[in-house]
Write a protein that holds these residues in place. Structure first.
Motif: not given
Length: 554
Positions: A294-300, A354-359
């Motif tokens: 999936l492109g969106l992270a998280g088990q949910h 939504r479950t987005q990560t920025l470095f």
């Protein structure tokens, strides 16, 4: 900082745009839809400021009071506004709509669905809420927010038709969300999309999107407790509202639900005459003997993706069968064949906030707009798993804000700094005139006390960090793990301690932070890495993204 347009501005600008002659009712509005509107040049920000007047105008408040005791009036009023704008409810039938409701995950489900069908080459429309940074994000064509030029063009066309007819209808104008829903329908029809994915605003049965008569397929994402003053205080009552989008003979799908709400959904479907199916677990789908990614992270997100796959398959079946085409590759383990790999759709999906990560160098931001107890628990689980994958030891900071009736007690994230913010520096697109600064600050302090109780800290009167002439904001405490900041940028700058240069760009101004508060940041200055979880409100997440990704506000 943008401010609310004055009533004088409103009268002058709108009066110049829409003179009151020839306001003869619905017929005039409908005929105007066939000719080009001759309007003076207006910029995007003018449209946004005019839109914001619909948040609190007196007629909108009167609508709410009148309709509260009779929800059916909400749909009747919405149909009347649509007609005044130049459309009939029947016009929406040709949008080939996918209609999605739920308590959590409905936006992500819509994003997955839109991406899957766009990957098949269809021209997609997608209507969602709320927006993060700019209001035009709510109306998307082929996955992208419509341009400022298109938003401005269609806004004034629709606003003009409604304004021209308001005298014949008691001076009424649609409230903010109703107007944007009508605008989205106009945009999708004018831009000739192949399909429209429509996310319900609140509930389902009496939501203004539910004027849709003949969707191609409906979906229900995970149910939970939210908006209890409107939808009811039990999951069964909420399920009844959500099932209100079912239509006779239209296929519907739901993710697995608790027993009580599931029984209500099944009964609603039976009463309405809607075939309702339950989605399988994502692990049951196979693509070339490999699990879906999936492109969106998280088990949910797994249940959201499964629902999106079922909605897409149902839509494709109707489209290809009606076109009498042969489908060409196995989808969802069924006997039907489709000319594209659905794996690419769920893998390619992006849904900001939504479950987005920025470095950003030593700073890692984890953003999720979770705002119900269940969604915050899912957010915490995602954050713990994602942060644990980072090799460098890090200091953790929670940047939090919640609105309305929501509770922050679910956020047990382990040892971390806690910072609450109010939204005192916002662009016009992000303004909410239905709340006061004092109310927001009071809620920040309530959230802080909830966190202190949760973590066993002593709750004491706050002092220190102040906005002149306003309520006190928290600084000095016997324990320093919790702070309240006057604005988002102040909080981000204190957290990052000068190590994220994007926060010092041109035009970035924030309230000064007293030296006593700066001194509390020593662990942050010494940390090799900082992990910042930003959650509790999509409005907070949007305010943060405006600073971390300035291009979103351009």
């Amino acid at each position: 900082t943008m401010v609310r347009p004055s009533r004088l501005w409103e009268r002058r600008v709108l009066g110049a745009l829409f003179p009151r002659q020839n306001r003869s009712g619905v017929g005039a509005a409908r005929s105007s839809s066939t000719r080009a509107a001759r309007l003076p040049r207006m910029e995007y920000q003018d449209a946004v400021c005019a839109l914001n007047t619909l948040q609190t105008n007196a007629s909108a408040l009167e609508q709410v009071r009148r309709e509260r005791g009779n929800p059916q009036l909400q749909l009747q009023a919405m149909k009347a506004f649509l007609q005044r704008s130049g459309l009939e409810v029947e016009d929406l039938d040709c949008l080939n709509i996918i209609h999605v409701t739920g308590t959590k995950g409905k936006g992500s489900t819509c994003a997955f669905t839109e991406q899957i069908l766009r990957n098949y080459g269809f021209r997609t429309g997608f209507y969602s809420s709320p927006h993060l940074v700019q209001v035009r994000e709510r109306i998307r064509i082929n996955g992208q927010p419509i341009s400022k030029e298109l938003f401005t063009k269609y806004f004034w066309q629709v606003y003009g038709r409604l304004d021209e007819t308001k005298d014949a209808h008691g001076g009424t104008m649609p409230a903010y969300f109703r107007f944007l829903t009508i605008l989205a329908f106009h945009v999708f029809l004018q831009e000739k999309v192949d399909l429209a994915v429509i996310e319900v605003g609140i509930g389902g049965a009496y939501d203004c999107t539910n004027i849709i008569r003949k969707p191609w397929v409906c979906g229900v994402s995970s149910l939970g407790i939210d908006h209890t003053s409107i939808l009811g205080d039990t999951m069964e009552k909420i399920a009844w509202q959500k099932g209100g989008i079912f239509k006779p003979g239209v296929p519907a799908f739901t993710v697995k639900q608790p027993e009580g709400p599931m029984a209500v959904l099944m009964e609603r479907a039976r009463e309405i005459g809607c075939p309702l199916s339950v989605c399988p677990d994502l692990e049951e789908y196979q693509v070339e003997a490999h699990p879906l990614h999936l492109g969106l992270a998280g088990q949910h997100q797994h249940s959201n993706a499964s629902l999106a796959l079922q909605l897409s398959q149902s839509w494709l079946q109707r489209r290809f069968y009606s076109d009498n085409k042969k489908l060409r590759c196995t989808l969802l383990g069924s006997d039907d064949l489709v000319s594209c790999d659905p794996h690419s759709g769920v893998k390619d999906t992006e849904w900001p906030g939504r479950t987005q990560t920025l470095f950003h160098g030593p700073i890692t931001y984890y953003l999720d707009g979770a705002h119900t107890t269940r969604s915050m628990l899912a957010c915490v689980r995602w954050f713990r798993e994602a942060a644990a994958q980072q090799e460098v030891p890090a200091v953790r900071v929670l940047l939090f804000n919640a609105t309305g009736e929501r509770d922050c007690a679910a956020l047990g994230c382990g040892p971390m700094f806690w910072a609450a913010v109010n939204h005192s520096v916002l662009a016009a697109d992000q303004q909410n005139f239905n709340v006061t600064l004092e109310g927001v600050l009071t809620r920040c302090l309530d959230n802080q006390n909830s966190w202190k109780n949760l973590t066993g800290q002593e709750v004491e009167p706050s002092s220190g960090l102040l906005i002149p002439g306003s309520l006190p904001l928290v600084a000095g405490q016997r324990r320093t793990e919790t702070l309240v900041f006057p604005c988002i940028l102040s909080a981000l700058r204190w957290i990052t301690q000068g190590r994220d240069p994007v926060l010092d760009g041109p035009g970035q101004s924030s309230a000064p932070i007293p030296a006593s508060v700066v001194a509390k940041a020593e662990p942050l200055r010494e940390a090799a890495a900082i992990h910042v979880l930003i959650t509790g409100s999509l409005h907070l997440v949007g305010g943060v993204l405006k600073h971390l990704e300035p291009s979103t506000a351009a």
